[in-house]
Write an enzyme that holds these catalytic residues in place. Structure first.
Site, PDB file in Angstrom:
ATOM      1  CG  ASP A   1      -2.142   0.889   1.747  1.00 11.06           C
ATOM      2  OD1 ASP A   1      -2.909   1.300   2.516  1.00 11.06           O
ATOM      3  OD2 ASP A   1      -2.093   1.784   0.203  1.00 11.06           O
ATOM      4  CB  SER A   2       0.179   4.770  -0.995  1.00  9.93           C
ATOM      5  OG  SER A   2      -1.333   4.168  -0.656  1.00  9.93           O
ATOM      6  N   GLY A   3       0.513   3.491   1.803  1.00  8.27           N
ATOM      7  CA  GLY A   3       0.911   4.170   3.236  1.00  8.27           C
ATOM      8  C   GLY A   3       0.074   5.468   3.742  1.00  8.27           C
ATOM      9  N   GLY A   4      -0.521   5.760   3.198  1.00  6.76           N
ATOM     10  CA  GLY A   4      -1.687   6.588   3.386  1.00  6.76           C
ATOM     11  C   GLY A   4      -2.376   6.397   4.793  1.00  6.76           C
ATOM     12  CG  PHE A   5      -5.686   3.607   5.579  1.00  5.34           C
ATOM     13  CD1 PHE A   5      -5.286   2.179   6.365  1.00  5.34           C
ATOM     14  CD2 PHE A   5      -7.213   4.051   5.680  1.00  5.34           C
ATOM     15  CE1 PHE A   5      -7.318   2.093   6.663  1.00  5.34           C
ATOM     16  CE2 PHE A   5      -8.492   3.707   5.935  1.00  5.34           C
ATOM     17  CZ  PHE A   5      -8.771   2.691   7.203  1.00  5.34           C
TER      18      PHE A   5
ATOM     19  CG  ASP B   1      -5.747   7.160  -1.071  1.00  8.44           C
ATOM     20  OD1 ASP B   1      -4.396   6.036  -0.634  1.00  8.44           O
ATOM     21  OD2 ASP B   1      -6.986   5.598  -0.720  1.00  8.44           O
TER      22      ASP B   1
ATOM     23  CD  GLN C   1     -10.086   7.362  -0.983  1.00 16.33           C
ATOM     24  OE1 GLN C   1     -11.846   6.696  -0.647  1.00 16.33           O
ATOM     25  NE2 GLN C   1      -9.225   6.155  -0.941  1.00 16.33           N
TER      26      GLN C   1
ATOM     27  N   GLY D   1     -11.723   3.602   0.127  1.00 14.54           N
ATOM     28  CA  GLY D   1     -13.035   4.005   1.254  1.00 14.54           C
ATOM     29  C   GLY D   1     -13.662   3.991   2.018  1.00 14.54           C
TER      30      GLY D   1
ATOM     31  CG  ASP E   1      -6.213  -5.743   2.728  1.00 12.14           C
ATOM     32  OD1 ASP E   1      -6.812  -4.870   2.199  1.00 12.14           O
ATOM     33  OD2 ASP E   1      -5.395  -5.292   3.567  1.00 12.14           O
TER      34      ASP E   1
ATOM     35  CB  CYS F   1     -10.603 -26.860   8.103  1.00 13.49           C
ATOM     36  SG  CYS F   1      -8.810 -26.350   8.013  1.00 13.49           S
TER      37      CYS F   1
ATOM     38  CB  CYS G   1      -5.349 -26.216   8.373  1.00 13.18           C
ATOM     39  SG  CYS G   1      -5.838 -25.929  10.081  1.00 13.18           S
TER      40      CYS G   1
ATOM     41  CB  CYS H   1      -8.370 -29.010  11.112  1.00 16.41           C
ATOM     42  SG  CYS H   1      -9.033 -26.992  11.967  1.00 16.41           S
TER      43      CYS H   1
ATOM     44  CG  HIS I   1      -8.552 -23.095  11.567  1.00 16.19           C
ATOM     45  ND1 HIS I   1      -8.257 -23.724  10.399  1.00 16.19           N
ATOM     46  CD2 HIS I   1      -9.706 -22.148  11.419  1.00 16.19           C
ATOM     47  CE1 HIS I   1     -10.882 -23.536  10.892  1.00 16.19           C
ATOM     48  NE2 HIS I   1     -10.673 -23.132  11.178  1.00 16.19           N
TER      49      HIS I   1
HETATM   50  C1  LIG Z   1      -9.251  -1.589   7.326  1.00 19.32           C
HETATM   51  N1  LIG Z   1     -10.216  -0.794   5.741  1.00 19.32           N
HETATM   52  C2  LIG Z   1      -9.078  -0.104   5.136  1.00 19.32           C
HETATM   53  N2  LIG Z   1     -10.445   0.360   4.248  1.00 19.32           N
HETATM   54  C3  LIG Z   1      -9.151   0.994   4.038  1.00 19.32           C
HETATM   55  C4  LIG Z   1      -9.293   1.446   3.005  1.00 19.32           C
HETATM   56  C5  LIG Z   1      -8.495   2.312   2.517  1.00 19.32           C
HETATM   57  C6  LIG Z   1      -8.068   3.414   1.001  1.00 19.32           C
HETATM   58  O1  LIG Z   1      -8.718   4.164   1.001  1.00 19.32           O
HETATM   59  N3  LIG Z   1      -6.606   3.804   0.783  1.00 19.32           N
HETATM   60  C7  LIG Z   1      -5.107   3.101   1.004  1.00 19.32           C
HETATM   61  N4  LIG Z   1      -4.373   3.203   0.376  1.00 19.32           N
HETATM   62  N5  LIG Z   1      -5.419   1.785   2.000  1.00 19.32           N
HETATM   63  C8  LIG Z   1      -7.061   2.086   2.389  1.00 19.32           C
HETATM   64  C9  LIG Z   1      -6.526   0.292   3.599  1.00 19.32           C
HETATM   65  C10 LIG Z   1      -5.217   0.238   4.029  1.00 19.32           C
HETATM   66  C11 LIG Z   1      -5.052  -1.276   3.364  1.00 19.32           C
HETATM   67  C12 LIG Z   1      -3.659  -1.901   4.048  1.00 19.32           C
HETATM   68  O2  LIG Z   1      -3.760  -1.693   5.028  1.00 19.32           O
HETATM   69  C13 LIG Z   1      -3.121  -3.151   5.321  1.00 19.32           C
HETATM   70  O3  LIG Z   1      -3.742  -4.023   7.402  1.00 19.32           O
HETATM   71  C14 LIG Z   1      -2.905  -3.067   8.058  1.00 19.32           C
HETATM   72  C15 LIG Z   1      -2.645  -3.914   4.261  1.00 19.32           C
HETATM   73  O4  LIG Z   1      -1.348  -4.200   4.009  1.00 19.32           O
HETATM   74  C16 LIG Z   1      -0.139  -5.039   4.660  1.00 19.32           C
HETATM   75  C17 LIG Z   1      -2.904  -3.202   3.185  1.00 19.32           C
HETATM   76  O5  LIG Z   1      -2.153  -2.319   2.407  1.00 19.32           O
HETATM   77  C18 LIG Z   1      -2.308  -3.531   1.228  1.00 19.32           C
HETATM   78  C19 LIG Z   1      -7.721   0.637   4.064  1.00 19.32           C
HETATM   79  N6  LIG Z   1      -8.508  -0.685   4.977  1.00 19.32           N
END
Ligand SMILES: CNc1nc2cc3c(=O)[nH]c(N)nc3c(CC[C@H]3O[C@@H](OC)[C@H](OC)[C@@H]3OC)c2[nH]1
Length: 371
Positions: free
Chosen positions: A96-100, A150, A192, A219, A269, A307, A309, A312, A338
């Protein structure tokens, strides 16, 4: 053209929903979609070795730019051979880009047109993340799929705030597209717009001309009620290119994966299977199980009879509960194993149902069993 490395082939689309099954080629292997990507924040899926992760059925994992950018730093990861070498993962990786994360983790953060300035949650040092820096960080880390920087507003933000975030996200997407160099990486745009139809359409339509190799729906999963998330997907995914993968960020519970696939999502994810696993909460084919509950004290039955795994196949619920009651590290490891196996099997079952033209029946079949 570098991006031919990221060909997405649709194999089937459900006749009575937007569900689709496909194959997505990446430089580190082909992903069968719909797919769930386990979350590995600091370059590891907590508690699992790469071999254990493969055993769950996972083919793609995430790292997280924010954490790795702070520690050990992108240049160190690059010097250690890049993310694939770093945690010896031969499959595709997405960052991810890190903004969140900055908004959810950093102590103080301020956003300007230039980027996000924040204080590290580790040592309080001041840092500045711009679209250009988010690209160079992710290029150093070396993931196969990287995300634009973003702005993800909170679920309860007023409409004008969400509109501003949409337009800034679009301007930042242009800067990311401009700054991104590596042709062996797919840069995804992030849509978004909160849960507002006109703003979701505005955001998606503004990102189409960039012709990204894939699009994320951001978002969401930020506190909105699930029906609001589902409704938002219903008017957002149809605006996105049919022939490109769609990734719903941060989602979700097992039911959310089914509802998301039925509304045209291909990739997910979520920390839920791993985080809940570490806390003793298991997803099973007959519904959730809280292992610390006293009722499991003398329970000789497996966690989930269906399961395959290790948790289990080899142990009783009584033993698993014992591990959690003693705080033994094997407890979280086995339940992480699991829960990820459960998520991968759920996606596999959903994918098979779509390929057989009965994807729209999958939700009812699962809900009947989960109680
Ligand atoms: C839980 N709800 C949730 N809504 C989200 C919405 C956004 C969003 O609008 N923009 C960005 N850039 N990231 C978001 C993210 C983080 C995903 C990352 O969060 C990380 O999980 C901790 C994971 O990275 C290991 C993943 O990276 C791909 C969100 N997470």
């Amino acid at each position: 053209m570098g991006l031919s490395k990221f060909a997405f082939t649709l194999l089937a689309t459900d006749p009575k929903s937007m569900a689709r099954a496909g194959l997505w080629e990446t430089p580190h292997g082909t992903i069968e979609t719909p797919a769930f990507m386990p979350v590995g924040t600091a370059g590891t899926v907590k508690g699992l070795t790469p071999d254990q992760l493969v055993a769950t059925g996972a083919r793609k994992i995430l790292a997280n730019t924010y954490h790795l950018a702070l520690r050990p730093g992108p240049e160190v990861v690059a010097d250690l051979g890049g993310l694939h070498r770093f945690f010896d993962w031969s499959g595709p990786i997405l960052t991810d880009s890190g903004g969140f994360q900055i908004f959810s983790l950093a102590k103080l953060s301020r956003m300007t047109e230039e980027g996000v300035t924040f204080r590290s949650h580790l040592d309080g040092s001041a840092l500045n993340l711009t679209p250009e820096k988010a690209m160079s960080i992710q290029e150093f880390l070396g993931a196969d799929v990287i995300m634009c920087l973003d702005e993800c507003p909170p679920a309860d933000a007023p409409e004008e705030h969400i509109l501003r975030a949409v337009d800034r996200t679009t301007r930042w997407a242009a800067r990311c597209r401009e700054a991104h160099q590596r042709s062996d990486q797919a840069l995804f745009g992030i849509v978004q717009g909160g849960t507002i139809e006109s703003l979701r359409i505005r955001s998606a339509e503004a990102l189409l001309p960039f012709d990204f190799p894939g699009y994320a729906v951001g978002g969401l999963s930020v506190g909105e009620p699930p029906p609001e998330m589902y409704r938002t997907l219903e008017f957002t995914t149809p605006v996105l290119p049919v022939q490109k993968p769609r990734y719903l960020m941060g989602v979700g519970r097992p039911i959310d994966l089914i509802e998301g696939v039925l509304r045209g999502i291909d990739l997910f994810d979520c920390v839920m299977p791993t985080r809940n696993g570490r806390n003793g909460m298991a997803f099973t084919s007959t519904g959730p199980v809280r292992l610390k509950n006293a009722r499991h004290l003398r329970d000789t039955s497996p966690l989930d009879a269906e399961c395959p795994c290790q948790a289990c196949q080899r142990f009783s619920r009584g033993y698993l509960r014992h591990l959690f009651m003693c705080g033994e590290m094997l407890g979280p490891i086995l339940l992480t194993l699991h829960n990820l196996t459960f998520y991968q099997r759920l996606m596999k079952g959903l994918r098979e149902a779509i390929l057989e033209g009965r994807g729209h029946e999958f939700r009812a079949s699962q809900l009947a069993r989960w109680g």
